[in-house]
Design a protein around this motif. Structure first.
Motif, PDB file in Angstrom:
ATOM      1  N   VAL A  94       0.839  -1.205   0.000  1.00 38.65           N
ATOM      2  CA  VAL A  94       0.000   0.000   0.000  1.00 38.65           C
ATOM      3  C   VAL A  94       0.873   1.254   0.000  1.00 38.65           C
ATOM      4  N   ALA A  95       1.939   1.239   0.751  1.00 39.28           N
ATOM      5  CA  ALA A  95       2.858   2.383   0.762  1.00 39.28           C
ATOM      6  C   ALA A  95       3.489   2.591  -0.616  1.00 39.28           C
ATOM      7  N   ALA A  96       3.895   1.509  -1.273  1.00 40.19           N
ATOM      8  CA  ALA A  96       4.494   1.619  -2.609  1.00 40.19           C
ATOM      9  C   ALA A  96       3.485   2.160  -3.623  1.00 40.19           C
ATOM     10  N   LEU A  97       2.245   1.697  -3.546  1.00 40.39           N
ATOM     11  CA  LEU A  97       1.211   2.197  -4.456  1.00 40.39           C
ATOM     12  C   LEU A  97       0.958   3.687  -4.213  1.00 40.39           C
ATOM     13  N   ALA A  98       0.863   4.089  -2.959  1.00 37.43           N
ATOM     14  CA  ALA A  98       0.645   5.496  -2.629  1.00 37.43           C
ATOM     15  C   ALA A  98       1.823   6.345  -3.088  1.00 37.43           C
ATOM     16  N   ASP A  99       3.040   5.866  -2.846  1.00 33.02           N
ATOM     17  CA  ASP A  99       4.238   6.605  -3.268  1.00 33.02           C
ATOM     18  C   ASP A  99       4.288   6.760  -4.783  1.00 33.02           C
ATOM     19  N   LYS A 103      -4.295   6.186  -6.048  1.00 30.39           N
ATOM     20  CA  LYS A 103      -5.248   6.575  -5.004  1.00 30.39           C
ATOM     21  C   LYS A 103      -5.472   5.407  -4.043  1.00 30.39           C
ATOM     22  N   ILE A 104      -5.472   5.705  -2.754  1.00 36.52           N
ATOM     23  CA  ILE A 104      -5.727   4.722  -1.694  1.00 36.52           C
ATOM     24  C   ILE A 104      -6.980   5.195  -0.954  1.00 36.52           C
ATOM     25  N   PRO A 105      -8.177   4.846  -1.452  1.00 36.75           N
ATOM     26  CA  PRO A 105      -9.399   5.336  -0.801  1.00 36.75           C
ATOM     27  C   PRO A 105      -9.630   4.753   0.584  1.00 36.75           C
ATOM     28  N   VAL A 106      -9.130   3.549   0.832  1.00 40.28           N
ATOM     29  CA  VAL A 106      -9.239   2.944   2.160  1.00 40.28           C
ATOM     30  C   VAL A 106      -7.830   2.552   2.592  1.00 40.28           C
ATOM     31  N   ALA A 118      -7.088  -2.962   2.849  1.00 38.73           N
ATOM     32  CA  ALA A 118      -6.926  -1.631   2.265  1.00 38.73           C
ATOM     33  C   ALA A 118      -7.512  -1.699   0.858  1.00 38.73           C
ATOM     34  N   GLN A 119      -7.811  -0.547   0.306  1.00 37.34           N
ATOM     35  CA  GLN A 119      -8.264  -0.490  -1.078  1.00 37.34           C
ATOM     36  C   GLN A 119      -7.412   0.497  -1.841  1.00 37.34           C
ATOM     37  N   ALA A 120      -7.017   0.103  -3.048  1.00 39.45           N
ATOM     38  CA  ALA A 120      -6.254   0.956  -3.953  1.00 39.45           C
ATOM     39  C   ALA A 120      -6.996   1.012  -5.277  1.00 39.45           C
ATOM     40  N   GLU A 121      -6.790   2.094  -6.012  1.00 39.24           N
ATOM     41  CA  GLU A 121      -7.387   2.213  -7.333  1.00 39.24           C
ATOM     42  C   GLU A 121      -6.282   2.253  -8.371  1.00 39.24           C
ATOM     43  N   ASP A 122      -6.472   1.469  -9.442  1.00 42.36           N
ATOM     44  CA  ASP A 122      -5.518   1.527 -10.544  1.00 42.36           C
ATOM     45  C   ASP A 122      -5.746   2.811 -11.336  1.00 42.36           C
ATOM     46  N   ALA A 123      -5.015   3.008 -12.419  1.00 40.43           N
ATOM     47  CA  ALA A 123      -5.095   4.254 -13.179  1.00 40.43           C
ATOM     48  C   ALA A 123      -6.465   4.481 -13.810  1.00 40.43           C
TER      49      ALA A 123
END
Length: 134
Positions: A94-99, A103-106, A118-123
């Motif tokens: 999650v940290a790598a995706l945020a960096d 978007k990390i909505p959750v 956690a939830q992440a959104e792709d492009a």
């Protein structure tokens, strides 16, 4: 009559117009290996990623889609709106995706005792729920 499964898992497919952004999210940051690609003349291109024993297909249509999916969160419209993937290094991913600017909505939180999510959104705004069972 019930379906008789030939494979005890679920493969999924996503549509994108930005293969490089999709590859950065799924191939580079989540680390899913590419296991095949196929070009369908006059239709589009599919890249397949291994997600454990499942396959995630990322499809780039030759003709751009008439509409985009909602970017207002996974519950903003009906239909298949998120994928759940179980991993063992949730906080680092999650940290790598945020960096990387995704978007990390959750953010990472305890869903129930012993289960982090956690939830992440792709492009393209597709929601990927990342879950870790401790």
């Amino acid at each position: 009559m019930s379906a008789i499964l030939q494979k005890p898992l679920l493969d999924a497919g996503l549509v994108t117009t930005n293969l490089s952004a999709a590859h950065r999210f799924y191939g580079e940051l989540l680390g899913f290996p590419v296991v095949g690609e196929v070009e369908f003349p006059e239709v589009g291109f599919i890249r397949r990623y291994a997600v454990g024993d499942s396959i995630l297909r990322v499809f780039v249509p030759q003709t751009p889609p008439a509409a985009e999916g909602s970017r207002e969160g996974f519950a903003s419209q009906t239909g298949i709106r998120y994928l759940t993937i179980y991993i063992s290094n949730l906080e680092a991913v999650v940290a790598a995706l945020a960096d990387a600017g995704f978007k990390i909505p959750v953010p990472v939180r305890e869903l129930r005792p012993g289960v982090l999510v956690a939830q992440a959104e792709d492009a393209d705004g597709n929601t990927v729920e990342l879950t870790q069972e401790n």
